[in-house]
Design an enzyme around this catalytic site. Structure first.
Site, PDB file in Angstrom:
ATOM      1  N   TYR A  36     -16.386  -7.668 -22.601  1.00 22.08           N
ATOM      2  CA  TYR A  36     -15.641  -7.983 -21.376  1.00 22.08           C
ATOM      3  C   TYR A  36     -16.619  -8.038 -20.204  1.00 22.08           C
ATOM      4  O   TYR A  36     -16.392  -7.441 -19.144  1.00 22.08           O
ATOM      5  CB  TYR A  36     -14.551  -6.947 -21.074  1.00 22.08           C
ATOM      6  CG  TYR A  36     -13.649  -6.574 -22.218  1.00 22.08           C
ATOM      7  CD1 TYR A  36     -12.492  -7.293 -22.478  1.00 22.08           C
ATOM      8  CD2 TYR A  36     -13.936  -5.481 -23.029  1.00 22.08           C
ATOM      9  CE1 TYR A  36     -11.647  -6.934 -23.517  1.00 22.08           C
ATOM     10  CE2 TYR A  36     -13.105  -5.116 -24.075  1.00 22.08           C
ATOM     11  CZ  TYR A  36     -11.962  -5.848 -24.311  1.00 22.08           C
ATOM     12  OH  TYR A  36     -11.131  -5.486 -25.347  1.00 22.08           O
ATOM     13  N   CYS A  90      -9.516   0.848 -15.501  1.00 25.73           N
ATOM     14  CA  CYS A  90      -8.705   0.829 -14.284  1.00 25.73           C
ATOM     15  C   CYS A  90      -7.311   1.406 -14.533  1.00 25.73           C
ATOM     16  O   CYS A  90      -6.445   1.334 -13.649  1.00 25.73           O
ATOM     17  CB  CYS A  90      -8.600  -0.588 -13.727  1.00 25.73           C
ATOM     18  SG  CYS A  90      -7.851  -1.782 -14.857  1.00 25.73           S
ATOM     19  N   ASN A  98     -15.343  -2.846 -20.384  1.00 26.66           N
ATOM     20  CA  ASN A  98     -14.681  -2.874 -19.083  1.00 26.66           C
ATOM     21  C   ASN A  98     -13.448  -3.766 -19.212  1.00 26.66           C
ATOM     22  O   ASN A  98     -13.396  -4.867 -18.662  1.00 26.66           O
ATOM     23  CB  ASN A  98     -15.640  -3.408 -18.016  1.00 26.66           C
ATOM     24  CG  ASN A  98     -15.028  -3.410 -16.634  1.00 26.66           C
ATOM     25  OD1 ASN A  98     -14.130  -2.625 -16.333  1.00 26.66           O
ATOM     26  ND2 ASN A  98     -15.497  -4.308 -15.782  1.00 26.66           N
ATOM     27  N   CYS A 119       0.858  -1.195   0.000  1.00 25.21           N
ATOM     28  CA  CYS A 119       0.000   0.000   0.000  1.00 25.21           C
ATOM     29  C   CYS A 119       0.888   1.237   0.000  1.00 25.21           C
ATOM     30  O   CYS A 119       1.310   1.719   1.054  1.00 25.21           O
ATOM     31  CB  CYS A 119      -0.925  -0.008   1.210  1.00 25.21           C
ATOM     32  SG  CYS A 119      -2.107  -1.366   1.220  1.00 25.21           S
TER      33      CYS A 119
END
Length: 377
Positions: free
Chosen positions: A239, A336, A309, A14
Site C-alpha cells: 500500500y 488510521c 499502511n 469537527c
C-alpha cells in the site's frame, strides 16, 4: 479552537470542536490504548498537530447558483453551505476560495443540484504543497464543461499565480462518492511536488496523500528511526501510495519494493525516486495481498521487514495470515483505525507489538493515525 460555523450549527463535521486540544489528544491516546489493550507494548508520547490551519487539501462541495456559488458542504436538504472561512485551512489554501467562486461564475459552471439532480459542477478540490504550489480539480458530470474551464484558465492563473496543476474529473453518476474514474489534466504540469523531509513526493490528481503534511512528515521520520534501529536489508512497502515510506526506507545496503494498485501513484513514486537519485527502490503496480502470496512474490525472497499502511478496513485476514506464516521478522503497521488494527494483530500472534506511537493527523475530530512496530518471537 473555536469555529463560528460549529457554534451556529451550520457545520458539525469537527465533532470535537471547542474542546481543549490537550484533552482531545489524551482521549485519543486513551482510546487507542484501550482498543489495543490485549497487545502490551511501549507507548511514546503522541505527536501533536497544529490545532488549526493544518489541512493541505480542501474538498469543497459546490452549491448555490452560477451567480452565487457556495464552496463547503450540503445541509440536510441538499443545499449548499459556504465554508470559505473554515479555520482548518492555512492562509494560502483559504485564499483560493474567493477566486475559485468567481471563476465558477465567469465560466458559467452550474453547480450540481443534488435534490433536483441537475447541473454540472459537483466539487472543487484544492491541494496546497509545502512550497506553496496549488492543484485544483473540478469534479463535473460530463466533459461538456471542459471548453468553458479551458477558456477561463488564463484568468484563474492570473488570480492564483502559484497554480501548477488543473484537472477535470468526470463523475456522471448520482452517487455519494467523491469522484469518477476519468481524469483529464488541463495543464502541462501533471503532478504537485509535496516536499516532505527533503523528498519531493509527486502527487497526481487521483493519488492519495495524508491531509496533514507536518504530521505525515513526523510519521515518516518515526518509521525511519525504527527502521534504522532494526536495520533490515530488504523491505516491502505494501500500500505504498506515492512512495513516502519506501523512499524514506531506502538507502545503501537496503533494497526496498513498493507495491500499490494505483498506476498513477506508482508513476509518481518512480518519478520521485529518480529525482532524489534513490536507486535502491523498485515500485510495482499490483494488489498488496496478491503480490505477497501470489505469483509476483514466488520468485522473490521474503523480506526482512514489511511496511503496511492500509485503508481503514485494515489488511484483512488473508494478508495477515501470510505475514503470520511468512517468516518476515518485523512489520511496521501504520493504521488510521485502531479497531481494524486490533483484528489484524490478533491474526498475527507470532508478530508481537513492541512499541507504538499515536500521531494526531486530524485535530478537532476523534480520528488519528497510529504506528506500531511488530517483531517475530
Amino acid at each position: 479552537m473555536q469555529c463560528s460555523y460549529f457554534d451556529a450549527g451550520r457545520c458539525r463535521s469537527c465533532t470535537l470542536m471547542g474542546q481543549d486540544y490537550g484533552i482531545q489528544l489524551a482521549d485519543k491516546q486513551a482510546h487507542c490504548r484501550d482498543v489495543l489493550a490485549d497487545f502490551p507494548m511501549a507507548w511514546s508520547e503522541p505527536v501533536r498537530s497544529a490545532e488549526s490551519g493544518f489541512r493541505n487539501k480542501a474538498k469543497m462541495v459546490v452549491g448555490g447558483t452560477v451567480a452565487a456559488p457556495t464552496l463547503g458542504i450540503l445541509d440536510r436538504a441538499g443545499h449548499g453551505v459556504d465554508l470559505s472561512d473554515c479555520g482548518l485551512y492555512p492562509v494560502n489554501l483559504a485564499a483560493t476560495f474567493a477566486p475559485l467562486a468567481a471563476f465558477i461564475t465567469r465560466a458559467g459552471l452550474e453547480p450540481y443540484d443534488v435534490p433536483g439532480r441537475r447541473g454540472q459542477l459537483k466539487y472543487v478540490i484544492v491541494t496546497a504543497s509545502p512550497d506553496g504550489e496549488l492543484m485544483v480539480r473540478f469534479v463535473v458530470r460530463t466533459a461538456e464543461l471542459l471548453r468553458r474551464i479551458r477558456a477561463e484558465l488564463p484568468w484563474l492563473r492570473e488570480q492564483l499565480p502559484t497554480l501548477a496543476v488543473v484537472s477535470a474529473n468526470i463523475h456522471p453518476e448520482h452517487k455519494a462518492v467523491l469522484e469518477g474514474s476519468e481524469e483529464i489534466v488541463l495543464t502541462e504540469q501533471e503532478s504537485l511536488p509535496m516536499r516532505v523531509n527533503g523528498f519531493g513526493l509527486h502527487l497526481r490528481p487521483r493519488s492519495f496523500f495524508q491531509t496533514n503534511t507536518a504530521v505525515a512528515a513526523a510519521l515518516y521520520r518515526q518509521a525511519t528511526q525504527w527502521l534504522d534501529q532494526i536495520a533490515p536489508e530488504s523491505v516491502w512497502d505494501l500500500y505504498c501510495g506515492v512512495g513516502g515510506f519506501a523512499l524514506h526506507a531506502a538507502g545503501p545496503g537496503r533494497s526496498v519494493i513498493g507495491v500499490e494498485t494505483s498506476s498513477e501513484a506508482i508513476a509518481s513514486a518512480r518519478r520521485s525516486a529518480a529525482e532524489a537519485s534513490v536507486t535502491e527502490v523498485e515500485f510495482v503496480v499490483g494488489d498488496a495481498g496478491k503480490f505477497a502470496f501470489g505469483s509476483a512474490a514466488s520468485t522473490r525472497d521474503v523480506p526482512d521487514l514489511v511496511i503496511v499502511n492500509p485503508p481503514r478496513r485494515g489488511i484483512g485476514p488473508e494478508l495477515a495470515g501470510w505475514l503470520e506464516s511468512s517468516g518476515v521478522r518485523s512489520v511496521l503497521y501504520s493504521s488510521c483505525r485502531a479497531e481494524s488494527l486490533a483484528r489484524d494483530l490478533a491474526a498475527m500472534p507470532s508478530l508481537r507489538p513492541r512499541r507504538a506511537r499515536l500521531l494526531d493527523m486530524f485535530p478537532q475530530t476523534d480520528h488519528y493515525e497510529v504506528l506500531v512496530e511488530l517483531r517475530r518471537d
